[in-house]
Design an enzyme around this catalytic site. Structure first.
Site, mmCIF file in Angstrom:
data_model
loop_
_atom_site.group_PDB
_atom_site.id
_atom_site.type_symbol
_atom_site.label_atom_id
_atom_site.label_comp_id
_atom_site.label_asym_id
_atom_site.label_seq_id
_atom_site.Cartn_x
_atom_site.Cartn_y
_atom_site.Cartn_z
ATOM 1 N N TRP A 175 8.633 0.159 2.139
ATOM 2 C CA TRP A 175 8.386 -0.296 3.507
ATOM 3 C C TRP A 175 7.446 -1.499 3.539
ATOM 4 C CZ3 TRP A 175 11.202 0.036 7.516
ATOM 5 C CH2 TRP A 175 12.018 1.166 7.724
ATOM 6 N N ILE A 176 7.440 -2.307 2.467
ATOM 7 C CA ILE A 176 6.472 -3.396 2.408
ATOM 8 C C ILE A 176 7.032 -4.621 3.145
ATOM 9 C CG2 ILE A 176 5.038 -4.814 0.897
ATOM 10 C CD1 ILE A 176 4.556 -1.669 0.862
ATOM 11 N N HIS A 220 17.987 -0.202 33.439
ATOM 12 C CA HIS A 220 19.106 -1.143 33.268
ATOM 13 C C HIS A 220 20.458 -0.411 33.249
ATOM 14 C CE1 HIS A 220 16.207 -4.276 32.288
ATOM 15 N NE2 HIS A 220 17.183 -5.151 32.118
ATOM 16 N N GLU A 222 0.176 0.747 10.368
ATOM 17 C CA GLU A 222 -1.279 0.565 10.485
ATOM 18 C C GLU A 222 -1.925 1.816 11.090
ATOM 19 O OE1 GLU A 222 -2.832 -3.269 11.027
ATOM 20 O OE2 GLU A 222 -0.959 -4.274 10.482
ATOM 21 N N LEU A 242 0.825 -1.204 0.000
ATOM 22 C CA LEU A 242 0.000 0.000 0.000
ATOM 23 C C LEU A 242 0.867 1.266 0.000
ATOM 24 C CD1 LEU A 242 -2.859 1.264 0.349
ATOM 25 C CD2 LEU A 242 -2.567 1.003 2.822
ATOM 26 N N THR A 243 1.782 1.371 0.972
ATOM 27 C CA THR A 243 2.533 2.621 1.182
ATOM 28 C C THR A 243 3.473 2.925 0.013
ATOM 29 O OG1 THR A 243 2.452 2.248 3.553
ATOM 30 C CG2 THR A 243 4.109 3.795 2.779
HETATM 31 C C1 LIG Z 1 8.430 -1.636 10.220
HETATM 32 C C2 LIG Z 1 7.434 -1.093 9.240
HETATM 33 C C3 LIG Z 1 6.670 -1.987 8.494
HETATM 34 C C4 LIG Z 1 5.752 -1.512 7.556
HETATM 35 N N1 LIG Z 1 5.042 -2.412 6.796
HETATM 36 C C5 LIG Z 1 4.198 -1.956 5.821
HETATM 37 C C6 LIG Z 1 3.497 -2.890 4.959
HETATM 38 O O1 LIG Z 1 3.603 -4.128 5.103
HETATM 39 N N2 LIG Z 1 2.718 -2.373 3.980
HETATM 40 C C7 LIG Z 1 2.557 -1.040 3.792
HETATM 41 O O2 LIG Z 1 1.838 -0.670 2.865
HETATM 42 N N3 LIG Z 1 3.198 -0.130 4.591
HETATM 43 C C8 LIG Z 1 4.012 -0.559 5.599
HETATM 44 N N4 LIG Z 1 4.680 0.334 6.398
HETATM 45 C C9 LIG Z 1 4.523 1.767 6.159
HETATM 46 C C10 LIG Z 1 3.622 2.459 7.163
HETATM 47 O O3 LIG Z 1 2.306 2.013 7.040
HETATM 48 C C11 LIG Z 1 3.737 3.966 6.951
HETATM 49 O O4 LIG Z 1 5.070 4.334 7.303
HETATM 50 C C12 LIG Z 1 2.744 4.773 7.775
HETATM 51 O O5 LIG Z 1 1.460 4.634 7.233
HETATM 52 C C13 LIG Z 1 3.093 6.263 7.835
HETATM 53 O O6 LIG Z 1 3.351 6.777 6.584
HETATM 54 P P1 LIG Z 1 4.676 7.665 6.326
HETATM 55 O O7 LIG Z 1 5.836 6.906 6.838
HETATM 56 O O8 LIG Z 1 4.688 8.050 4.895
HETATM 57 O O9 LIG Z 1 4.502 8.931 7.243
HETATM 58 P P2 LIG Z 1 3.667 10.291 6.906
HETATM 59 O O10 LIG Z 1 2.288 9.933 6.502
HETATM 60 O O11 LIG Z 1 4.478 11.142 6.001
HETATM 61 O O12 LIG Z 1 3.607 10.941 8.353
HETATM 62 C C14 LIG Z 1 4.726 11.611 8.934
HETATM 63 C C15 LIG Z 1 4.251 12.268 10.241
HETATM 64 O O13 LIG Z 1 3.195 13.186 9.978
HETATM 65 C C16 LIG Z 1 2.057 12.850 10.754
HETATM 66 N N5 LIG Z 1 0.825 13.121 9.991
HETATM 67 C C17 LIG Z 1 0.528 12.732 8.721
HETATM 68 N N6 LIG Z 1 -0.710 13.126 8.394
HETATM 69 C C18 LIG Z 1 -1.220 13.745 9.478
HETATM 70 C C19 LIG Z 1 -2.484 14.357 9.800
HETATM 71 N N7 LIG Z 1 -3.495 14.395 8.902
HETATM 72 N N8 LIG Z 1 -2.645 14.899 11.014
HETATM 73 C C20 LIG Z 1 -1.655 14.864 11.935
HETATM 74 N N9 LIG Z 1 -0.452 14.286 11.709
HETATM 75 C C21 LIG Z 1 -0.240 13.742 10.494
HETATM 76 C C22 LIG Z 1 2.181 11.370 11.063
HETATM 77 O O14 LIG Z 1 1.475 11.030 12.230
HETATM 78 C C23 LIG Z 1 3.687 11.239 11.237
HETATM 79 O O15 LIG Z 1 4.013 11.603 12.547
HETATM 80 C C24 LIG Z 1 5.584 -0.118 7.370
HETATM 81 C C25 LIG Z 1 6.334 0.788 8.153
HETATM 82 C C26 LIG Z 1 7.244 0.301 9.066
HETATM 83 C C27 LIG Z 1 8.050 1.282 9.874
#
Ligand SMILES: Cc1cc2nc3c(=O)[nH]c(=O)nc-3n(C[C@H](O)[C@H](O)[C@H](O)COP(=O)(O)OP(=O)(O)OC[C@H]3O[C@@H](n4cnc5c(N)ncnc54)[C@H](O)[C@@H]3O)c2cc1C
Length: 389
Positions: A164-165, A347, A372, A132-133
């Site tokens: 990040w999938i 610790h 999520e 998705l991402t």
């Molecule tokens: C270990 C790990 C595993 C993952 N696995 C998957 C996976 O299997 N499949 C997949 O599709 N994705 C996956 N992801 C991605 C993850 O779902 C995204 O990183 C997450 O949805 C946040 O998106 P972003 O990193 O682009 O942050 P952004 O959306 O750019 O957000 C950055 C900051 O801005 C804040 N923000 C954004 N919009 C708003 C708003 N409207 N109001 C207030 N604050 C806001 C957020 O809270 C955050 O603090 C994974 C991420 C990690 C770290």
């Protein structure tokens, strides 16, 4: 030292207590011996997939008539607490493989799609991912740019990039989210269930070194003319946003429960360590300021679990709301992060080394506050429900 006070057991019916005990025993024997090495060596342990399948954990949450274990939502929460307490990689794998991929397939798939992929996913003979991402579309899912462009009758060619999938580098099958028309926003978003073994897909590990979940596979997936068929849609064209949100909302219960597990593990480690380590002529735990930390984290552990179990009961009754899930995920992940932070601090220098488990818990919990739906996004969901907007 009363470690039983940290367990859910006293509040459970006998059958659920036995259930939690079985998963706890599995995690201790099959996962604990490898958790630190997989993290340090940054390796995904394939044998883990077969162990999870053989223990009935991969199939557990699916209904029995679909070949699953027919777990109740409470059992799902208990299982993810036990896995989360021992190995974030195993819990994260289950959350994607079963929670996102198999459950979305079961909910939205056609009979043909289910018959092709459901059993392999539940038995661990196929690995799934949820793509998705994108680099420019994280929290704002509807802005995704990966484009499935018509390429002859009933065919599309996909171009774009996911990152990040989890499982992205090793998956045999994926739920791929793309837009049929970038000008339509969320109305163009469409989900496809498609095998990964086709021309037009390049998979590379995420650049850099992850803070935590280092025994998991995280990939960049680049699509360049990747072919998909109209028959491979998961749900209706233009309804992919609902599939994504449905999957993520359901998955939040497992993330919140996993955070309860991390919280419990961090507090257990802090209790044991401060009970043994002596400074100023007595165990650290004899200091009132240390006791204050331990008491706070014990209280918030039970509050987190209470929110998670409340969601599970509501899910079983069909009355769960997005705000219930958001509050549970928000509270449980943040409380666990605070517990892990203090466990490292208590610790002393030992908390700064992988020879002790708390630095891994501290690193792993950060991801649960992000994926999520981030903590701030959970707050927007709760606020929307509060304000009726
Ligand atoms: C270990 C790990 C595993 C993952 N696995 C998957 C996976 O299997 N499949 C997949 O599709 N994705 C996956 N992801 C991605 C993850 O779902 C995204 O990183 C997450 O949805 C946040 O998106 P972003 O990193 O682009 O942050 P952004 O959306 O750019 O957000 C950055 C900051 O801005 C804040 N923000 C954004 N919009 C708003 C708003 N409207 N109001 C207030 N604050 C806001 C957020 O809270 C955050 O603090 C994974 C991420 C990690 C770290």
């Amino acid at each position: 030292m009363n470690l039983d006070l940290l367990l859910p057991d006293a509040d459970l019916e006998p059958a659920d207590r036995d259930f939690a005990g079985r998963i706890r025993a599995f995690a201790a024997s099959a996962l604990a011996p490898h958790a630190r090495t997989c993290d340090e060596q940054r390796t995904f342990r394939r044998a883990m997939v077969h162990e999870l399948a053989a223990a009935g954990i991969l199939g557990g949450p699916l209904p029995k008539d679909a070949g699953g274990g027919g777990w109740t939502p409470l059992q799902l929460a208990l299982a993810h607490e036990e896995l989360g307490a021992v190995c974030g990689n195993a819990r994260g794998f289950c959350a994607v493989q079963t929670g996102l991929v198999a459950q979305c397939l079961h909910r939205y798939g056609t009979a043909a799609q289910r018959s092709r992929w459901l059993q392999p996913l539940l038995h661990g003979t196929a690995i799934g991912c949820f793509a998705l991402t994108e680099p420019e579309a994280g929290s704002d899912v509807a802005s995704l740019r990966t484009h499935a462009m018509a390429d002859g009758p009933g065919r599309y060619a996909v171009r774009g990039s996911k990152w990040w999938i989890t499982n992205g580098g090793i998956a045999d099958v994926m739920i791929l989210f793309a837009t049929l028309d970038p000008s339509q926003g969320r109305a163009g978003l469409t989900a496809f269930l498609v095998e990964t073994d086709r021309q037009g897909l390049q998979r590379t590990p995420m650049p850099g070194i992850e803070l935590g979940h280092r025994g998991s596979d995280h990939a960049v997936m680049t699509f360049d003319g990747f072919p998909v068929l109209a028959d491979e849609m998961l749900g209706q064209p233009g309804k992919g946003f609902g599939v994504a949100m449905g999957g993520l909302a359901a998955g939040r219960l497992s993330v919140a429960a996993g955070a309860v597990g991390v919280h419990r593990a961090a507090l257990t480690a802090a209790l044991q360590f401060t009970g043994e380590r002596r400074q100023f002529g007595q165990p650290l735990a004899a200091q009132q300021m240390v006791q204050e930390r331990l008491a706070d984290h014990c209280t918030s552990l039970h509050a987190s679990r209470g929110l998670v179990h409340r969601c599970a009961r509501r899910r079983a009754a069909g009355s769960e709301t997005a705000a219930d899930l958001a509050m549970a995920k928000l509270y449980a992940t943040e409380a666990a992060a605070r517990a892990a932070e203090d466990a490292v601090q208590l610790h002393g220098a030992r908390g700064y080394s992988s020879a002790f488990p708390v630095e891994r818990l501290w690193r792993d919990i950060q991801a649960l506050r992000i994926y999520e739906g981030t903590t701030l996004i959970q707050k927007t969901i709760v606020a929307r429900a509060l304000l009726g907007s």
